[in-house]
Design an enzyme around this catalytic site. Structure first.
Site, short mmCIF file in Angstrom:
data_model
loop_
_atom_site.label_atom_id
_atom_site.label_comp_id
_atom_site.label_asym_id
_atom_site.label_seq_id
_atom_site.Cartn_x
_atom_site.Cartn_y
_atom_site.Cartn_z
N CYS A 46 28.40 44.25 39.32
CA CYS A 46 28.76 42.97 38.71
C CYS A 46 28.66 41.84 39.74
O CYS A 46 27.59 41.62 40.29
CB CYS A 46 30.13 43.05 38.04
N HIS B 59 28.68 47.26 34.31
CA HIS B 59 29.73 48.10 34.88
C HIS B 59 29.46 49.56 34.54
O HIS B 59 29.82 50.02 33.45
CB HIS B 59 31.09 47.70 34.33
N GLU C 38 31.06 52.05 35.63
CA GLU C 38 32.36 52.72 35.52
C GLU C 38 33.00 52.51 34.15
O GLU C 38 33.98 53.18 33.82
CB GLU C 38 33.29 52.23 36.64
#
Length: 213
Positions: free
Chosen positions: A84, A194, A196
């Site tokens: 990001c 992202h 994750e």
């Protein structure tokens, strides 16, 4: 699952470090959250997250000597991954609300406002990855990743003319306009989205990163 690699999630105050820690641990990494210089330098992989404003992230990174760590790791071919705003600060500069801030300048380019009917670009989107991408290996073309951003790099200007050097692999996505969604450049990889927060696709991507070193 990847074999266990020691990964430091760099904690400089501007990233969702716990989500990154959980996601990396889920795919088999030995993860530590720290801003300790020596631990960050000596880890197998360094992950640099980032949320918020470009200028604030750069200030926080420099205060934690993260700019030195990234530069010295890369000079030794040691893997670094930005996520990001952690990707955006790898470019030459960012412009937010008319204020220009110098980035780490690992890649030429300017991070600027995303021109789209709706911003921020928030939610799931597909990407256009190169066919020889290592980062997206094993993932279908319709795999979706989770984005949250209002700024992006729209132009990629780094051209490699030396045949002894490998050109960076650039992945694109579209929200209103095309923008850089990921870059693979030697030891330096980065994603605008992202991983994750991107479910199974994100887990595969992080596994690919771990398997690259």
């Amino acid at each position: 699952m990847s074999t266990s690699k020691k990964v430091v999630v760099f904690d400089y105050g501007f990233g969702n470090v716990r989500s990154a820690e959980r996601a990396l641990a889920h795919v088999g990494a030995d993860v530590e959250i720290t801003r300790d210089y020596d631990r960050a330098m000596n880890a197998d992989g360094l992950l640099v997250p980032g949320v918020g404003a470009f200028s604030a992230c750069m200030t926080g990174l420099k205060e934690a000597r993260g700019d030195w760590i990234v530069e010295r790791r890369l000079s030794g071919g040691r893997p670094v991954m930005g996520i990001c705003v952690g990707m955006q600060i790898l470019f030459a500069r960012g412009i937010e609300h008319g204020v220009e801030t110098e980035g780490l300048d690992e890649w030429p380019g300017t991070v600027g406002p995303l021109k789209a009917p709706v911003v921020p670009h928030m939610g799931w989107n597909t990407v256009e990855a190169p066919g020889d991408s290592e980062l997206f290996a094993g993932l279908d073309a319709d795999s979706r990743f989770y984005f949250v951003h209002s700024y992006a790099v729209r132009d990629w200007s780094l051209e490699i003319t030396n045949p002894a050097m490998r050109a960076p692999k650039v992945t694109w996505s579209t929200h209103g306009e095309r923008f850089v969604a990921a870059v693979e450049n030697g030891a330096l990889w980065a994603t605008q989205f992202h991983p994750e927060k991107s479910g199974d696709a994100g887990a595969q991507l992080l596994t690919n990163w771990l398997n690259s070193f």
